[in-house]
Design an enzyme around this catalytic site. Structure first.
Site, mmCIF file in Angstrom:
data_model
loop_
_atom_site.group_PDB
_atom_site.id
_atom_site.type_symbol
_atom_site.label_atom_id
_atom_site.label_comp_id
_atom_site.label_asym_id
_atom_site.label_seq_id
_atom_site.Cartn_x
_atom_site.Cartn_y
_atom_site.Cartn_z
ATOM 1 N N GLY A 159 0.863 -1.189 0.000
ATOM 2 C CA GLY A 159 0.000 0.000 0.000
ATOM 3 C C GLY A 159 0.892 1.229 0.000
ATOM 4 O O GLY A 159 1.967 1.224 -0.591
ATOM 5 N N ARG A 160 0.460 2.242 0.722
ATOM 6 C CA ARG A 160 1.235 3.497 0.718
ATOM 7 C C ARG A 160 2.633 3.305 1.289
ATOM 8 O O ARG A 160 3.624 3.715 0.697
ATOM 9 C CB ARG A 160 0.518 4.550 1.556
ATOM 10 C CG ARG A 160 -0.702 5.126 0.907
ATOM 11 C CD ARG A 160 -1.168 6.328 1.713
ATOM 12 N NE ARG A 160 -2.409 6.841 1.177
ATOM 13 C CZ ARG A 160 -3.603 6.497 1.635
ATOM 14 N NH1 ARG A 160 -3.714 5.667 2.632
ATOM 15 N NH2 ARG A 160 -4.686 7.015 1.100
ATOM 16 N N ARG A 181 -3.908 -8.863 -1.985
ATOM 17 C CA ARG A 181 -5.065 -9.627 -2.473
ATOM 18 C C ARG A 181 -5.181 -9.508 -3.990
ATOM 19 O O ARG A 181 -5.577 -10.432 -4.668
ATOM 20 C CB ARG A 181 -6.349 -9.110 -1.834
ATOM 21 C CG ARG A 181 -6.522 -9.618 -0.433
ATOM 22 C CD ARG A 181 -7.684 -8.989 0.222
ATOM 23 N NE ARG A 181 -8.917 -9.680 -0.084
ATOM 24 C CZ ARG A 181 -10.098 -9.315 0.382
ATOM 25 N NH1 ARG A 181 -10.197 -8.255 1.155
ATOM 26 N NH2 ARG A 181 -11.172 -9.978 0.087
ATOM 27 N N SER A 242 4.840 -2.712 11.012
ATOM 28 C CA SER A 242 3.382 -2.563 10.986
ATOM 29 C C SER A 242 2.779 -2.839 12.371
ATOM 30 O O SER A 242 2.610 -1.906 13.172
ATOM 31 C CB SER A 242 2.804 -3.480 9.914
ATOM 32 O OG SER A 242 1.414 -3.319 9.854
ATOM 33 N N ARG A 243 2.514 -4.095 12.654
ATOM 34 C CA ARG A 243 2.014 -4.472 13.980
ATOM 35 C C ARG A 243 2.595 -5.829 14.344
ATOM 36 O O ARG A 243 2.672 -6.737 13.507
ATOM 37 C CB ARG A 243 0.485 -4.569 13.986
ATOM 38 C CG ARG A 243 -0.247 -3.251 13.944
ATOM 39 C CD ARG A 243 -0.074 -2.450 15.241
ATOM 40 N NE ARG A 243 -0.847 -1.239 15.218
ATOM 41 C CZ ARG A 243 -0.405 -0.037 14.813
ATOM 42 N NH1 ARG A 243 0.845 0.099 14.389
ATOM 43 N NH2 ARG A 243 -1.201 1.021 14.843
ATOM 44 N N GLU A 272 3.450 -5.010 23.138
ATOM 45 C CA GLU A 272 4.125 -3.749 22.784
ATOM 46 C C GLU A 272 5.428 -3.475 23.550
ATOM 47 O O GLU A 272 6.447 -3.190 22.958
ATOM 48 C CB GLU A 272 3.116 -2.605 22.978
ATOM 49 C CG GLU A 272 3.683 -1.211 22.837
ATOM 50 C CD GLU A 272 3.582 -0.631 21.435
ATOM 51 O OE1 GLU A 272 3.492 -1.394 20.449
ATOM 52 O OE2 GLU A 272 3.613 0.604 21.336
ATOM 53 N N HIS A 290 8.750 0.963 18.665
ATOM 54 C CA HIS A 290 7.622 1.508 17.888
ATOM 55 C C HIS A 290 7.839 2.995 17.558
ATOM 56 O O HIS A 290 7.074 3.860 17.985
ATOM 57 C CB HIS A 290 6.297 1.309 18.640
ATOM 58 C CG HIS A 290 5.109 1.376 17.723
ATOM 59 N ND1 HIS A 290 3.899 0.825 18.025
ATOM 60 C CD2 HIS A 290 4.952 1.934 16.503
ATOM 61 C CE1 HIS A 290 3.040 1.033 17.043
ATOM 62 N NE2 HIS A 290 3.673 1.719 16.105
HETATM 63 C C1 DGY Z 1 0.127 4.244 13.460
HETATM 64 O O1 DGY Z 1 -0.186 5.386 13.141
HETATM 65 O O2 DGY Z 1 -0.668 3.325 13.475
HETATM 66 C C2 DGY Z 1 1.531 4.014 13.837
HETATM 67 O O3 DGY Z 1 1.798 2.703 14.155
HETATM 68 C C3 DGY Z 1 1.932 4.941 14.965
HETATM 69 O O4 DGY Z 1 3.221 5.288 14.693
#
Ligand code: DGY
Length: 338
Positions: A159-160, A181, A242-243, A272, A290
Site C-alpha cells: 500500500g502506501r 489480495r 506494521s504491527r 508492545e 515503535h
Molecule cells: C500508526 O499510526 O498506526 C503508527 O503505528 C503509529 O506510529
C-alpha cells in the site's frame, strides 16, 4: 454544528501546536499527562463528548461501544492503524471512525529501509562492539554482513508505506516482490518493476528480505505463522514496522535462534513493551520501540489530519479519512490503503 459547540475529547498529550489548534477550533478537552487512560476513565471521557480523538493504546472494543451512550458521533483516531478500535461496533452505533493515513508513510518507510540496511550489515552489532571495547581493529574476516544490492525484497501489503519502501529499496539495487489480495495499479507495478505473487507461500520461499506492511486485522493475525516462516530461506531476514500481532513472534524467535532465519528488524511486537526475550538476546536482531513514524513533522501532520476530519464532520460533510470495514481493512491491501 459550529466547531466551538463540538466537544472534542483528546485521550493523550499531543504536540503543542496541534493542541493549540484543537482548542482554537473546538471545545477541546485536552490531557496534561501523557499516561494512557484506564478503560473506565476512557469511557467516562467518551460518554461526555461529541468527538473522541484516541490513539494507539486506547482500547475501543465492543464493551466500550456498548457503554458509550448516545452523544459520541465521531472517533478521529490520531494514527493510521485502527486495530485498537472495533470499527464495526462503532459503525453499528452510527459512530464514524477516521484515521490519519498517508502523512506518516514516508517517515515509516525511511525506518523500514534503515532496518533493511541495518540487519544484513550488522549495524547495531558494530555499534555495540565499539562501545563494549570488543573492536580490536580492522580485520578481513571480522563483522562480515550480507550485501543488500541484488537481493529480493518481498513486501506483504504493498500500500502506501509498502510502495514508499519499494521506491527506496529500488535505489539500493533491491528487486521488488509483493503479495496483496490483488495486483497494484499496472503503471506503478511497471515503474517499480515489481513482481506480484498471489501465493504468499511461493513469495516467501524465494525472497531474501520480507517486509510486513499490511494492517493488523483479525484476518492478518499471525499471517506470518510458523509454517510461513519455515518456508523462508535460512539466509533471509524479516522486517516489521506494521504491527507485532501479524507475526508469530515466538516462532520467529525460535527460528532465528536455531539459525533457520538470518535475522530480523522489528519496530513492533506482539506485546508492545515486552519483546520475546529470545529476540532481545539475539545479536542478529534489531529491535526498536515503535518509532517508525516518530518525527516531529509526521506528528504535526497527523494532528492536522485529525483536525481536518473533525472539521469536515462539524461542517456536515463526510470526513475524508473514514474507515470502511471490508474496504480499507483488507488482508493485504491494494493501494491506496496501508
Ligand atoms: C500508526 O499510526 O498506526 C503508527 O503505528 C503509529 O506510529
Amino acid at each position: 454544528m459550529s466547531g466551538k459547540m463540538l466537544k472534542v475529547a483528546v485521550t493523550r498529550k499531543l504536540p503543542g501546536e496541534v493542541e493549540a489548534r484543537l482548542a482554537d477550533l473546538f471545545d477541546a478537552q485536552l490531557r496534561d499527562s501523557d499516561e494512557p487512560l484506564s478503560p473506565g476513565a476512557l469511557l467516562a471521557m467518551a460518554k461526555d463528548a461529541d468527538v473522541l480523538a484516541p490513539t494507539l493504546g486506547d482500547r475501543l472494543d465492543a464493551e466500550f461501544f456498548a457503554g458509550v451512550g448516545d452523544r459520541l458521533r465521531l472517533i478521529a483516531n490520531f494514527g493510521a492503524g485502527v486495530d485498537h478500535i472495533d470499527v464495526k461496533a462503532a459503525n453499528a452505533r452510527g459512530i464514524t471512525v477516521t484515521n490519519t493515513p498517508s502523512v506518516l508513510a514516508e517517515d515509516a518507510a525511511d525506518m523500514a529501509m534503515a532496518l533493511i540496511l541495518a540487519v544484513p550489515r550488522r549495524l547495531v552489532e558494530g555499534v555495540r562492539a565499539l562501545e563494549s571495547g570488543a573492536f580490536e581493529g580492522w580485520s578481513p574476516t571480522w563483522m562480515l554482513g550480507r550485501r543488500v544490492r541484488g537481493k529480493k525484497l518481498g513486501i506483504i501489503g504493498l500500500g502506501r508505506v509498502g510502495e514508499a519502501i519499494a521506491r527506496r529499496a529500488r535505489a539500493f539495487g533491491i528487486s521488488i516482490h509483493y503479495h496483496n489480495r490483488r495486483p497494484i495499479n499496472p503503471h506503478v507495478e511497471e515503474e517499480l518493476e515489481a513482481t506480484y505473487w498471489e501465493s504468499l507461500d511461493q513469495m516467501l520461499a524465494r525472497v531474501d528480505i520480507v517486509s510486513v506492511n499490511c494492517p493488523h486485522t483479525p484476518a492478518t493475525y499471525h499471517l506470518l505463522s510458523k509454517r510461513h516462516l519455515e518456508l523462508m530461506q535460512p539466509h533471509a531476514y524479516v522486517v516489521n514496522i506494521s504491527r507485532g500481532e501479524i507475526i508469530d513472534e515466538n516462532a520467529l524467535a525460535d527460528l532465528i535462534e536455531q539459525g533457520r532465519l538470518a535475522g530480523a528488524g522489528l519496530d513492533v511486537f506482539e506485546r508492545e513493551q515486552s519483546p520475546n526475550p529470545k529476540l532481545t538476546r539475539a545479536p542478529n536482531v534489531v529491535l526498536l520501540p515503535h518509532m517508525a513514524s516518530a518525527t516531529i513533522e509526521s506528528r504535526l501532520e497527523m494532528g492536522e489530519r485529525v483536525i481536518i476530519n473533525i472539521k469536515m464532520f462539524a461542517d456536515g460533510h463526510k470526513p475524508p479519512d473514514r474507515i470502511i470495514p471490508g474496504l480499507n481493512q483488507r488482508v493485504a491491501p491494494s493501494p491506496p490503503i496501508s
